[in-house]
Write a protein that holds these residues in place. Structure first.
Motif, PDB file in Angstrom:
ATOM      1  N   UNK A 165       1.042  -1.031  -0.052  1.00 35.20           N
ATOM      2  CA  UNK A 165       0.352   0.121  -0.305  1.00 35.20           C
ATOM      3  C   UNK A 165       0.850   0.751   0.033  1.00 35.20           C
ATOM      4  N   UNK A 166       1.691   1.458   0.832  1.00 41.30           N
ATOM      5  CA  UNK A 166       2.441   2.210   1.143  1.00 41.30           C
ATOM      6  C   UNK A 166       3.241   2.287  -0.588  1.00 41.30           C
ATOM      7  N   UNK A 167       4.391   1.949  -1.239  1.00 41.35           N
ATOM      8  CA  UNK A 167       3.919   1.617  -2.597  1.00 41.35           C
ATOM      9  C   UNK A 167       3.046   1.569  -3.456  1.00 41.35           C
ATOM     10  N   UNK A 168       2.199   1.588  -2.942  1.00 45.21           N
ATOM     11  CA  UNK A 168       1.196   2.446  -4.679  1.00 45.21           C
ATOM     12  C   UNK A 168       0.170   3.508  -4.058  1.00 45.21           C
ATOM     13  N   UNK A 169       0.647   4.215  -3.100  1.00 45.10           N
ATOM     14  CA  UNK A 169       0.135   5.847  -1.898  1.00 45.10           C
ATOM     15  C   UNK A 169      -0.308   6.883  -2.849  1.00 45.10           C
ATOM     16  N   UNK A 170       1.669   7.159  -3.512  1.00 50.12           N
ATOM     17  CA  UNK A 170       1.812   7.983  -4.013  1.00 50.12           C
ATOM     18  C   UNK A 170       1.567   8.315  -5.321  1.00 50.12           C
ATOM     19  N   UNK A 171       1.090   7.174  -6.131  1.00 48.22           N
ATOM     20  CA  UNK A 171       0.384   6.671  -7.245  1.00 48.22           C
ATOM     21  C   UNK A 171      -0.402   7.404  -8.024  1.00 48.22           C
ATOM     22  N   UNK A 172       0.064   7.805  -8.974  1.00 50.95           N
ATOM     23  CA  UNK A 172      -0.836   8.584  -9.974  1.00 50.95           C
ATOM     24  C   UNK A 172      -2.880   8.703  -9.727  1.00 50.95           C
ATOM     25  N   UNK A 173      -2.461   7.318 -10.068  1.00 55.25           N
ATOM     26  CA  UNK A 173      -4.658   6.975  -9.458  1.00 55.25           C
ATOM     27  C   UNK A 173      -4.942   7.244  -8.654  1.00 55.25           C
ATOM     28  N   UNK A 174      -4.146   6.878  -7.767  1.00 54.72           N
ATOM     29  CA  UNK A 174      -4.738   6.705  -6.354  1.00 54.72           C
ATOM     30  C   UNK A 174      -4.992   8.417  -6.116  1.00 54.72           C
ATOM     31  N   UNK A 175      -4.430   8.966  -6.664  1.00 51.52           N
ATOM     32  CA  UNK A 175      -4.246  10.911  -6.347  1.00 51.52           C
ATOM     33  C   UNK A 175      -5.365  11.820  -7.040  1.00 51.52           C
ATOM     34  N   UNK A 176      -5.793   9.987  -8.225  1.00 47.00           N
ATOM     35  CA  UNK A 176      -7.032  11.262  -9.250  1.00 47.00           C
ATOM     36  C   UNK A 176      -8.349  11.216  -8.214  1.00 47.00           C
ATOM     37  N   UNK A 177      -7.907   9.717  -7.354  1.00 39.27           N
ATOM     38  CA  UNK A 177      -9.356   8.906  -7.133  1.00 39.27           C
ATOM     39  C   UNK A 177      -9.610   9.890  -5.944  1.00 39.27           C
ATOM     40  N   UNK A 178      -8.450  10.245  -4.788  1.00 38.08           N
ATOM     41  CA  UNK A 178      -8.476  11.322  -4.000  1.00 38.08           C
ATOM     42  C   UNK A 178      -8.692  12.313  -4.097  1.00 38.08           C
ATOM     43  N   UNK A 179      -8.752  12.969  -5.436  1.00 36.36           N
ATOM     44  CA  UNK A 179      -9.080  14.549  -5.595  1.00 36.36           C
ATOM     45  C   UNK A 179     -10.572  14.803  -6.336  1.00 36.36           C
ATOM     46  N   UNK A 193      -7.180  -2.688  -3.359  1.00 32.62           N
ATOM     47  CA  UNK A 193      -7.390  -3.389  -2.952  1.00 32.62           C
ATOM     48  C   UNK A 193      -6.417  -4.964  -4.008  1.00 32.62           C
ATOM     49  N   UNK A 194      -7.351  -4.179  -5.924  1.00 32.45           N
ATOM     50  CA  UNK A 194      -7.014  -5.044  -6.632  1.00 32.45           C
ATOM     51  C   UNK A 194      -5.539  -5.169  -7.602  1.00 32.45           C
ATOM     52  N   UNK A 195      -4.652  -4.332  -6.722  1.00 37.85           N
ATOM     53  CA  UNK A 195      -3.419  -4.473  -6.957  1.00 37.85           C
ATOM     54  C   UNK A 195      -2.751  -5.489  -6.175  1.00 37.85           C
ATOM     55  N   UNK A 196      -2.855  -5.381  -4.695  1.00 40.88           N
ATOM     56  CA  UNK A 196      -2.341  -6.405  -3.614  1.00 40.88           C
ATOM     57  C   UNK A 196      -3.018  -7.853  -3.768  1.00 40.88           C
ATOM     58  N   UNK A 197      -3.857  -8.488  -5.087  1.00 36.80           N
ATOM     59  CA  UNK A 197      -4.485  -9.485  -4.627  1.00 36.80           C
ATOM     60  C   UNK A 197      -3.951 -11.201  -5.291  1.00 36.80           C
ATOM     61  N   UNK A 198      -3.439 -10.230  -5.900  1.00 37.83           N
ATOM     62  CA  UNK A 198      -2.103 -11.396  -6.189  1.00 37.83           C
ATOM     63  C   UNK A 198      -1.328 -12.254  -5.809  1.00 37.83           C
ATOM     64  N   UNK A 199      -0.719 -11.438  -4.580  1.00 33.37           N
ATOM     65  CA  UNK A 199       0.060 -11.023  -3.728  1.00 33.37           C
ATOM     66  C   UNK A 199      -0.171 -11.523  -2.309  1.00 33.37           C
ATOM     67  N   UNK A 269       3.213 -22.160  -7.511  1.00 37.28           N
ATOM     68  CA  UNK A 269       2.479 -22.137  -9.018  1.00 37.28           C
ATOM     69  C   UNK A 269       1.551 -21.491  -9.114  1.00 37.28           C
ATOM     70  N   UNK A 270       1.260 -20.339  -8.139  1.00 33.50           N
ATOM     71  CA  UNK A 270       0.201 -19.124  -8.165  1.00 33.50           C
ATOM     72  C   UNK A 270       1.778 -18.245  -8.001  1.00 33.50           C
ATOM     73  N   UNK A 271       2.390 -18.076  -7.231  1.00 32.98           N
ATOM     74  CA  UNK A 271       3.338 -17.277  -7.530  1.00 32.98           C
ATOM     75  C   UNK A 271       4.604 -16.933  -9.143  1.00 32.98           C
ATOM     76  N   UNK A 272       4.485 -18.532  -9.746  1.00 32.44           N
ATOM     77  CA  UNK A 272       4.864 -18.517 -10.612  1.00 32.44           C
ATOM     78  C   UNK A 272       3.896 -18.219 -12.057  1.00 32.44           C
ATOM     79  N   UNK A 273       2.740 -17.917 -12.120  1.00 26.92           N
ATOM     80  CA  UNK A 273       1.679 -17.854 -12.470  1.00 26.92           C
ATOM     81  C   UNK A 273       1.465 -16.784 -12.502  1.00 26.92           C
ATOM     82  N   UNK A 274       1.075 -15.929 -11.860  1.00 27.61           N
ATOM     83  CA  UNK A 274       1.453 -14.400 -11.318  1.00 27.61           C
ATOM     84  C   UNK A 274       2.685 -13.731 -11.869  1.00 27.61           C
TER      85      UNK A 274
END
Lengths: 283, 329
Positions: A165-179, A193-199, A269-274
């Motif tokens: 979450x920290x690494x994507x918090x300042x991304x543009x699309x989050x800032x856009x959503x906030x604005x 959440x969708x961005x961290x789902x695979x992990x 297998x999931x790690x490899x698949x993602x």
């Protein structure tokens, strides 16, 4: 979203070890779900002559224990408890870790500092010793096992989610959503959440594996639900006859081993698949 | 002199950093002690067989159990400051004395398991990295997957079946030959004989972890520029592997080994009950069976403290090993 995930699913199904794990897991889950139909009656009830070896009487393919209880019925019913505790405890742990990690990573500052100390406390206390203490204090039963295993397994998820979450918090699309004025909850749920789902999915499958291991160790030590048979408790009672009837210890242990292996193989297998480009053992 | 100063600074920072964690752990321990059913007076009364309301009340005021929660917390902390973890009516001894007696066995078991898993894990990881992608790598990868999934207590029981029951080579449990008054090398050999099976069962999962970790960090260190330089200088592959790659690959492994201390302690609890080793784990098991929460939570506290101490030591070790960490601070 779906178009992005389905190649991952296809890659997972083309991975032979992960597929083997998946098939074994489906089989054992079906056995566990239909246990009351396949083996009606109490698996703790006495059925036949004591200490029949596997194969000695085909009515009891895996033999019977010192009290004449059917080992096959025990394995099938025990799977219910092991899988139930493993899956629900991990679900609880994932949800708790997700909530705490997302809050810490999203808000930062003092909240983050406090929650990080909390994570550190739980990662410092030896988790199995804490688990034993928790279960002993609240008295063992299936719900308390789920609760206690969840309590000790959330920090892994929380750390992971926090970092992501920290690494994507300042991304543009989050800032856009906030604005645009979306609420914090909506941003976390819909954008982060969708961005961290695979992990998260990979972590969850490995967490189920360790939860099954922990449940078996607890019930082996006599800290499982006393009214339900589980693979760990079968080993615990079978070890009394380890000199003469070692199959009583071997069979339920094999069931634990294969189930845990299946979850780990699927996790791999999931790690490899993602991450199709990553070297598979370099994690 | 300079290194002592930097180590001193690192120690101070580490201690400062652990303080909130330590306080949190003490608080959780106190909370669990409050949640535990029945208090010390109930346990005493239960052990003695009979008690009146008046004698229970007297016991409670003697232990300070009739005071407010903050006062009790204060008493708890001040007792801890005097190394007083409470009294176990069950054993008729103080909790700290009980734990002190058992600590040695557990630490021996853990140390042996750690040594064993590091030696074997690093060796296997080097083999895997050497033959990356070819069959030894694949076979060992599958083996590590197996080791990782096996319940330690079950493999312990299976080892007993093979090595003690069928072959009769090793003892089934205990920590030494009873009645044998051994000293020096025979004593060490005796201990090793009794520890071989428990330490192997405990080490299994860590062998898998260290093998994979070594493989990954060997591959990473092997791709660095200084390795290419060493190759260009015409150094032998052995010298490159051991002097240039392995040394750098070991650094992340020391960190992980420190982090695994807590997990290994938990594993030791189960393994000790399998092999009836008189260590902390066995004590915890007995405490659970006897519902002796003072002892159980004392073990939780002491083992948490041990983890904190290990973390600080690993921090210092890293500062000492890696000049980069030294200069970064």
């Amino acid at each position: 979203m779906n178009a992005r995930r389905s190649p991952a699913l296809r890659r997972l199904l083309r991975n032979p070890t992960a597929l083997a794990g998946l098939i074994f897991l489906i089989a054992i889950t079906l056995l566990a779900v239909f246990a009351p139909l396949l083996y009606p009656g109490d698996p703790l009830g006495m059925e036949a002559d004591a200490l029949l070896w596997p194969g000695q009487d085909w009515h009891y393919p895996l033999g019977t224990d010192a009290l004449g209880r059917d080992v096959m019925a025990g394995v099938v019913h025990g799977g219910r408890v092991s899988l139930q505790v493993g899956i629900l405890a991990s679900l609880f742990g994932v949800l708790l870790g997700l909530a705490i990690g997302a809050v810490a990573g999203y808000f930062g500052g003092k909240v983050d500092y406090g929650l990080q100390r909390l994570i550190e406390i739980f990662q410092t206390m030896p988790s199995f010793v804490l688990l034993v203490a928790l279960v002993a204090i609240v008295q063992p039963s299936v719900p308390t096992l789920i609760f206690a295993i969840g309590i000790i397994s959330w920090p892994t998820v929380a750390r992971l989610v926090r970092a992501e979450v920290r690494s994507i918090r300042e991304r543009e699309y989050i800032l856009a959503a906030r604005s645009v004025g979306y609420s914090h909850l909506r941003i976390i749920a819909h954008e982060v959440l969708p961005n961290i789902l695979p992990t998260l999915i990979v972590t969850a499958s490995i967490m189920v594996a360790s939860a099954v291991l922990m449940e078996s160790a607890l019930s082996f030590m006599g800290l499982g639900d006393p009214n339900q048979v589980s693979w760990g408790s079968m080993i615990g009672s079978g070890r009394e006859q380890i000199r003469t009837a070692w199959y009583l210890t071997a069979i339920p242990g094999l069931a634990i081993f294969l189930t845990v292996l299946a979850f780990n193989l699927i996790g791999d297998g999931l790690t490899d698949a993602f991450n199709p480009t990553r070297d598979r053992a370099s994690k | 002199m300079k290194i002592l100063l930097t180590l001193g600074g690192a120690l101070w920072r580490a201690l400062l950093h652990t303080l909130p964690t330590l306080l949190g752990i003490l608080l959780i321990n106190f909370l669990l002690l409050q949640l535990a059913p029945g208090d010390a007076a109930d346990v005493m009364a239960g052990e003695s067989g009979s008690a009146t309301q008046e004698s229970l009340a007297a016991l409670r005021s003697q232990f300070g159990l009739d005071q407010s929660i903050p006062m009790q917390l204060w008493h708890y902390l001040s007792n801890l400051a005097h190394f007083n973890l409470g009294y176990s009516p069950r054993y008729g001894a103080s909790v700290q004395a009980l734990i002190g007696q058992r600590l040695g066995t557990t630490l021996t078991l853990m140390l042996l398991a750690l040594l064993f898993s590091l030696l074997l894990g690093i060796a296997l990881g080097m083999l895997m990295a050497r033959w990356q992608g070819r069959w030894p790598d694949r076979v060992l990868y599958v083996c590590s997957q197996f080791f990782y999934s096996v319940p330690g207590f079950w493999i312990g029981l299976m080892l007993i079946v093979v090595f003690s029951v069928k072959l009769g080579w090793l003892p089934t449990g205990g920590s030494g030959t009873i009645g044998a008054d051994l000293h020096g090398w025979p004593a060490l050999f005796d201990t090793l004989r009794f520890m071989a099976l428990p330490a192997s069962s405990l080490a299994l999962i860590y062998i898998a972890i260290y093998a994979r970790l070594t493989r990954a960090s060997m591959l990473e260190a092997g791709a660095q520029d200084y390795v290419r330089t060493a190759e260009a200088k015409g150094l032998s592959p052995w010298a490159i592997t051991f002097k240039h790659v392995l040394r750098n690959a070991l650094l992340p492994i020391t960190t992980m080994a420190g982090l695994h201390f807590g997990g290994m302690l938990g594993g030791a609890v189960v393994i000790e009950t399998v092999f009836s080793l008189p260590g902390l784990g066995r004590l915890a098991y007995d405490a659970v069976m006897a519902r002796d929460y003072n002892v159980l939570l004392g073990i939780l506290l002491i083992s948490s403290l041990l983890v904190i101490i290990t973390n600080v030591l690993v921090d210092l070790l890293q500062t000492w090993l890696d000049p980069r960490i030294r200069s970064r601070r």
